[in-house]
Motif scaffolding. Structure first.
Motif, PDB file in Angstrom:
ATOM      1  N   LEU A 182       0.813  -1.202   0.000  1.00 17.52           N
ATOM      2  CA  LEU A 182       0.000   0.000   0.000  1.00 17.52           C
ATOM      3  C   LEU A 182       0.858   1.268   0.000  1.00 17.52           C
ATOM      4  CD1 LEU A 182      -3.077   0.555   0.149  1.00 17.52           C
ATOM      5  CD2 LEU A 182      -2.687   1.122   2.523  1.00 17.52           C
ATOM      6  N   ILE A 183       0.641   2.095  -1.019  1.00 14.80           N
ATOM      7  CA  ILE A 183       1.433   3.323  -1.106  1.00 14.80           C
ATOM      8  C   ILE A 183       0.605   4.515  -0.623  1.00 14.80           C
ATOM      9  CG2 ILE A 183       2.730   4.855  -2.702  1.00 14.80           C
ATOM     10  CD1 ILE A 183       2.761   1.933  -4.339  1.00 14.80           C
ATOM     11  N   ASP A 184      -0.623   4.638  -1.106  1.00 14.77           N
ATOM     12  CA  ASP A 184      -1.454   5.795  -0.740  1.00 14.77           C
ATOM     13  C   ASP A 184      -2.730   5.305  -0.046  1.00 14.77           C
ATOM     14  OD1 ASP A 184      -3.031   7.979  -0.546  1.00 14.77           O
ATOM     15  OD2 ASP A 184      -2.656   8.719  -2.593  1.00 14.77           O
ATOM     16  N   LEU A 185      -2.724   5.373   1.272  1.00 20.28           N
ATOM     17  CA  LEU A 185      -3.850   4.848   2.069  1.00 20.28           C
ATOM     18  C   LEU A 185      -5.152   5.615   1.798  1.00 20.28           C
ATOM     19  CD1 LEU A 185      -4.699   2.841   4.307  1.00 20.28           C
ATOM     20  CD2 LEU A 185      -4.058   4.575   5.975  1.00 20.28           C
ATOM     21  N   GLN A 186      -5.021   6.933   1.681  1.00 15.93           N
ATOM     22  CA  GLN A 186      -6.209   7.775   1.459  1.00 15.93           C
ATOM     23  C   GLN A 186      -6.899   7.415   0.129  1.00 15.93           C
ATOM     24  OE1 GLN A 186      -5.223  11.888   1.776  1.00 15.93           O
ATOM     25  NE2 GLN A 186      -7.055  12.332   2.943  1.00 15.93           N
ATOM     26  N   ALA A 187      -6.085   7.279  -0.915  1.00 16.43           N
ATOM     27  CA  ALA A 187      -6.637   6.941  -2.228  1.00 16.43           C
ATOM     28  C   ALA A 187      -7.287   5.567  -2.194  1.00 16.43           C
ATOM     29  CB  ALA A 187      -5.518   6.976  -3.280  1.00 16.43           C
TER      30      ALA A 187
END
Ligand SMILES: Nc1ncnc2c1ncn2[C@@H]1O[C@H](COP(=O)(O)OP(=O)(O)OP(=O)(O)O)[C@@H](O)[C@H]1O
Ligand SMILES: [Mg+2]
Length: 383
Positions: A182-187
């Protein structure tokens, strides 16, 4: 709010008799009096209505028998227990009085303690009858429970499926975090529609909580808990749990006056009143046609009005005088006990209000309840 003492109407042309009785009975009862027939008819119809009447027979102009005949013929007073008091001791006099519908006959000179205990008995019997009726009615609320269960089940189902969705999404996210994918949790969260699922979940929980609160009000039949009630809110709550009663075939129009002040009443009993009128309106519409049911509230001077209208069969003139009588029904056996309007009448008149019915503008019927807006102006007779 405390409960009032039962009200007794003493009718005697001898003021001294009224004085003696009042003095002796005043601790247990609220006493009102009349010295002639006309006056007694007026007082019997006034609010609060007497819970029992002590009626002298020998009076000038209109005698006690005639007063009794008229009170029994009037649907507004027919259920008030009448106890004749008379020096006429012939058995035939007593029989005549009882045949006219009196519940008891006390001969003069009387013993005051006996008058008091007979009064207490008849007031209790009258109340017990209504309590029994109410209990029978309340048992019918079992049907309502099925409706409530259904209403709660729908939001529960989507809450359950949303929880499963959220659980799966969250465990996928956790795995992705663990595996370092996981790189961008928000996305990732935005993509997964997690937010929507949680909002939906909260909506479902809040609907269930509304239904539970509405049900609680509906089931509170506790006489001691008279309170100031927002009638518009109460109507919405009744509709929330009674929506299945109306079904999909009928059109419901609700128009509530936002200026309606709170009304002093028992929320449970008032909910029962609204439910009974809606139930009758639904039953009045033929199954093969779509019904129009309208519920309106409005303030009219010192009164709050509730109107329940339907475009159903209407009420034939020949039965109009009987629809508020206990056990009067035109429905087939097993389809109605004839108690709905009797209980509505009892509840509303005890609040110092009135209920009336007239033909609808084109067809059907309009039931109108009027309640005093300032509860402190009304007295609360025994429930
Ligand atoms: N909106 C209405 N339109 C036509 N007739 C009505 C209406 N409301 C009441 N009635 C008549 O008044 C009668 C008495 O009504 P009430 O609600 O007291 O008893 P019920 O509906 O017959 O039985 P229950 O309410 O105990 O199930 C009904 O049987 C019906 O004939
Ligand atoms: Mg009914």
């Amino acid at each position: 709010m405390t409960l009032e003492k039962p009200t007794i109407l003493i009718v005697d042309d001898e003021i001294q008799n009224i004085r003696v009785l009042s003095e002796f009975l005043k601790n247990e009862f609220r006493i009102i009096a009349a010295t002639n027939g006309e006056g007694s008819l007026f007082r019997a119809n006034a609010i609060p209505q007497p819970d029992a009447i002590l009626l002298d027979i020998m009076m000038p102009d209109m005698d006690g028998y005639e007063v009794c005949r008229r009170l029994k013929a009037d649907k507004a007073t027919t259920n008030i227990p009448i106890i004749f008091m008379s020096a006429m001791v012939q058995l035939t006099d007593e029989i005549k009085g009882l045949e006219l519908g009196a519940v008891d006959y006390i001969t003069k000179p009387y013993s005051l303690p006996i008058v008091r205990s007979r009064l207490q008995t008849h007031v209790r019997l009258k109340q017990a009858r209504f309590d029994a009726i109410r209990a029978a009615r309340f048992a019918a609320a079992g049907q309502l429970a099925a409706g409530i269960a259904h209403e709660i089940n729908t939001p529960l189902q989507y809450i359950a499926s949303n929880i499963i969705y959220i659980q799966n999404e969250v465990s996928e996210l956790i795995n992705a975090i663990k595996e370092g994918k996981l790189i961008d949790l928000q996305a990732a969260c935005a993509e997964s529609e997690l937010q929507e699922a949680i909002i939906d979940l909260r909506r479902g929980v809040s609907r269930i909580s509304d239904i539970v609160l509405a049900t609680k009000d509906f089931c509170s039949q506790n006489d001691a808990e008279m309170q100031y009630v927002d009638i518009n809110n109460l109507i919405n709550n009744v509709l929330l749990i009674g929506v299945r009663l109306i079904g999909n075939n009928h059109h419901l129009d609700v128009c509530l006056d936002s200026d309606l002040p709170p009304i002093s009443c028992h929320p449970g009993r008032m909910s029962e009143v609204i439910m009974s009128l809606i139930q009758n309106a639904v039953q009045a519409v033929l199954p093969e046609r779509n019904g129009d049911i309208r519920i309106l509230t409005k303030r009219h001077g010192d009164w709050a009005e509730i109107h329940v209208m339907d475009n159903g069969a209407g009420i034939p003139p020949e039965i109009r005088d009987h629809i508020f009588d206990p056990f009067f029904t035109t429905r087939d056996v097993g389809f109605g006990q004839g108690l709905g309007l009797a209980i509505v009448y009892d509840t509303i008149t005890k609040l110092g209000g009135t209920i009336s019915v007239k033909d609808g503008p084109a067809e059907g019927s309009v039931f109108t309840i009027r309640l005093p807006v300032d509860g402190s102006q009304t007295e609360t007779p025994n429930p």
